[in-house]
Design a protein around this motif. Structure first.
Motif, PDB file in Angstrom:
ATOM      1  N   PHE A   1      19.377  51.929  58.299  1.00 42.98           N
ATOM      2  CA  PHE A   1      19.430  52.233  59.722  1.00 42.98           C
ATOM      3  C   PHE A   1      18.802  53.592  60.023  1.00 42.98           C
ATOM      4  O   PHE A   1      18.223  53.802  61.080  1.00 42.98           O
ATOM      5  CB  PHE A   1      20.893  52.192  60.176  1.00 42.98           C
ATOM      6  CG  PHE A   1      21.089  52.535  61.606  1.00 42.98           C
ATOM      7  CD1 PHE A   1      20.715  51.661  62.611  1.00 42.98           C
ATOM      8  CD2 PHE A   1      21.646  53.752  61.971  1.00 42.98           C
ATOM      9  CE1 PHE A   1      20.894  51.984  63.947  1.00 42.98           C
ATOM     10  CE2 PHE A   1      21.823  54.079  63.306  1.00 42.98           C
ATOM     11  CZ  PHE A   1      21.449  53.191  64.290  1.00 42.98           C
ATOM     12  N   ALA A   2      18.876  54.520  59.079  1.00 39.25           N
ATOM     13  CA  ALA A   2      18.454  55.901  59.329  1.00 39.25           C
ATOM     14  C   ALA A   2      16.972  56.172  59.069  1.00 39.25           C
ATOM     15  O   ALA A   2      16.476  57.232  59.426  1.00 39.25           O
ATOM     16  CB  ALA A   2      19.292  56.850  58.474  1.00 39.25           C
ATOM     17  N   ASP A   3      16.226  55.268  58.462  1.00 41.47           N
ATOM     18  CA  ASP A   3      14.839  55.618  58.137  1.00 41.47           C
ATOM     19  C   ASP A   3      13.836  55.094  59.167  1.00 41.47           C
ATOM     20  O   ASP A   3      14.191  54.437  60.136  1.00 41.47           O
ATOM     21  CB  ASP A   3      14.474  55.229  56.701  1.00 41.47           C
ATOM     22  CG  ASP A   3      14.496  53.743  56.444  1.00 41.47           C
ATOM     23  OD1 ASP A   3      14.215  52.965  57.359  1.00 41.47           O
ATOM     24  OD2 ASP A   3      14.786  53.353  55.298  1.00 41.47           O
ATOM     25  N   ASP A   4      12.562  55.391  58.928  1.00 43.71           N
ATOM     26  CA  ASP A   4      11.512  55.172  59.925  1.00 43.71           C
ATOM     27  C   ASP A   4      11.241  53.716  60.285  1.00 43.71           C
ATOM     28  O   ASP A   4      10.774  53.437  61.380  1.00 43.71           O
ATOM     29  CB  ASP A   4      10.201  55.801  59.443  1.00 43.71           C
ATOM     30  CG  ASP A   4      10.250  57.313  59.478  1.00 43.71           C
ATOM     31  OD1 ASP A   4      11.134  57.860  60.177  1.00 43.71           O
ATOM     32  OD2 ASP A   4       9.418  57.948  58.799  1.00 43.71           O
ATOM     33  N   GLY A   5      11.483  52.780  59.407  1.00 37.77           N
ATOM     34  CA  GLY A   5      11.172  51.382  59.702  1.00 37.77           C
ATOM     35  C   GLY A   5      12.198  50.676  60.553  1.00 37.77           C
ATOM     36  O   GLY A   5      11.985  49.546  60.981  1.00 37.77           O
ATOM     37  N   ALA A   6      13.333  51.319  60.829  1.00 41.99           N
ATOM     38  CA  ALA A   6      14.387  50.702  61.637  1.00 41.99           C
ATOM     39  C   ALA A   6      13.988  50.736  63.113  1.00 41.99           C
ATOM     40  O   ALA A   6      13.390  51.696  63.581  1.00 41.99           O
ATOM     41  CB  ALA A   6      15.706  51.430  61.424  1.00 41.99           C
ATOM     42  N   PHE A   7      14.314  49.676  63.839  1.00 38.96           N
ATOM     43  CA  PHE A   7      13.988  49.646  65.263  1.00 38.96           C
ATOM     44  C   PHE A   7      14.993  48.804  66.024  1.00 38.96           C
ATOM     45  O   PHE A   7      15.622  47.900  65.481  1.00 38.96           O
ATOM     46  CB  PHE A   7      12.569  49.101  65.493  1.00 38.96           C
ATOM     47  CG  PHE A   7      12.378  47.682  65.039  1.00 38.96           C
ATOM     48  CD1 PHE A   7      12.600  46.614  65.905  1.00 38.96           C
ATOM     49  CD2 PHE A   7      11.983  47.399  63.734  1.00 38.96           C
ATOM     50  CE1 PHE A   7      12.428  45.305  65.486  1.00 38.96           C
ATOM     51  CE2 PHE A   7      11.805  46.097  63.302  1.00 38.96           C
ATOM     52  CZ  PHE A   7      12.024  45.046  64.180  1.00 38.96           C
ATOM     53  N   ASP A   8      15.150  49.142  67.292  1.00 39.62           N
ATOM     54  CA  ASP A   8      15.959  48.376  68.239  1.00 39.62           C
ATOM     55  C   ASP A   8      14.995  47.455  68.980  1.00 39.62           C
ATOM     56  O   ASP A   8      14.065  47.924  69.649  1.00 39.62           O
ATOM     57  CB  ASP A   8      16.659  49.334  69.197  1.00 39.62           C
ATOM     58  CG  ASP A   8      17.594  48.630  70.178  1.00 39.62           C
ATOM     59  OD1 ASP A   8      17.370  47.433  70.485  1.00 39.62           O
ATOM     60  OD2 ASP A   8      18.546  49.272  70.638  1.00 39.62           O
ATOM     61  N   ILE A   9      15.197  46.165  68.861  1.00 37.39           N
ATOM     62  CA  ILE A   9      14.278  45.194  69.453  1.00 37.39           C
ATOM     63  C   ILE A   9      14.161  45.372  70.965  1.00 37.39           C
ATOM     64  O   ILE A   9      13.124  45.099  71.555  1.00 37.39           O
ATOM     65  CB  ILE A   9      14.710  43.751  69.097  1.00 37.39           C
ATOM     66  CG1 ILE A   9      13.623  42.756  69.497  1.00 37.39           C
ATOM     67  CG2 ILE A   9      16.031  43.403  69.720  1.00 37.39           C
ATOM     68  CD1 ILE A   9      13.878  41.348  69.031  1.00 37.39           C
ATOM     69  N   ARG A  10      15.200  45.883  71.598  1.00 35.71           N
ATOM     70  CA  ARG A  10      15.173  46.065  73.055  1.00 35.71           C
ATOM     71  C   ARG A  10      14.204  47.159  73.486  1.00 35.71           C
ATOM     72  O   ARG A  10      13.816  47.220  74.654  1.00 35.71           O
ATOM     73  CB  ARG A  10      16.585  46.378  73.559  1.00 35.71           C
ATOM     74  CG  ARG A  10      17.562  45.230  73.292  1.00 35.71           C
ATOM     75  CD  ARG A  10      18.980  45.638  73.531  1.00 35.71           C
ATOM     76  NE  ARG A  10      19.370  46.647  72.546  1.00 35.71           N
ATOM     77  CZ  ARG A  10      20.582  47.154  72.427  1.00 35.71           C
ATOM     78  NH1 ARG A  10      21.540  46.747  73.238  1.00 35.71           N
ATOM     79  NH2 ARG A  10      20.848  48.057  71.515  1.00 35.71           N
TER      80      ARG A  10
END
Length: 157
Positions: free
Chosen positions: A46-55
């Motif tokens: 959750f904390a690294d660069d590849g994580a994203f919120d689809i919204r």
């Protein structure tokens, strides 16, 4: 306390060469999947660069299933270049049982195609095969599920 590392499960198994993975609350699988947060790496957190919120991705539509939003975002190039041009040049995206294919299961998102009426159109008979066209109602992927026809007959006098 020892921890066991487990890779993130895919929500999109491979669509035009891109896979999207689920994330878990506090990065612990036992705490459940996050509803809107995903990652582009099976080992991402959750904390690294590849994580994203689809919204937060342009084109998100709350009226569509999450998987369908993700496949549309992949089509729009939001997660990097795809292999669409390579596929259009003649490469077919095929999966067999030996590499994870399964009957009545969407090869992109894992949805049960039979349960929600995703099979559409007339069957396609070719030589010793029959194809069943589908459009997955969960992710929007389309394709044909091919079955090989084998006859086990005996001669009757």
């Amino acid at each position: 306390m020892p921890y066991v590392f487990i890779e993130n499960e895919p929500i999109i198994r491979s669509y035009h060469g891109i896979t999207i993975y689920k994330l878990y609350r506090n990065d612990y699988q036992d705490e459940g999947e996050m509803e809107y947060w995903f990652h582009t790496s099976s080992t991402g957190t959750f904390a690294d660069d590849g994580a994203f919120d689809i919204r937060d991705i342009p084109g998100y539509d709350p009226n569509l299933p999450i998987a369908m939003n993700l496949t549309r975002m992949i089509d729009a190039g939001h997660f990097g270049p795809t292999d669409v041009l390579e596929r259009e040049a003649g490469k077919r995206d095929e999966r067999t049982e030996s590499d994870g294919g399964a009957l009545n299961i969407c090869p992109i998102c894992g949805n049960d195609l039979n349960a929600d009426g995703s099979f559409t159109g007339a069957n396609i008979p070719i030589e010793n095969q029959i194809g069943y066209p589908f459009v997955c109602r969960n992710c929007g992927a389309s394709g044909i599920e091919w079955s090989i026809l084998r006859y086990n007959c005996t001669e009757i006098e």
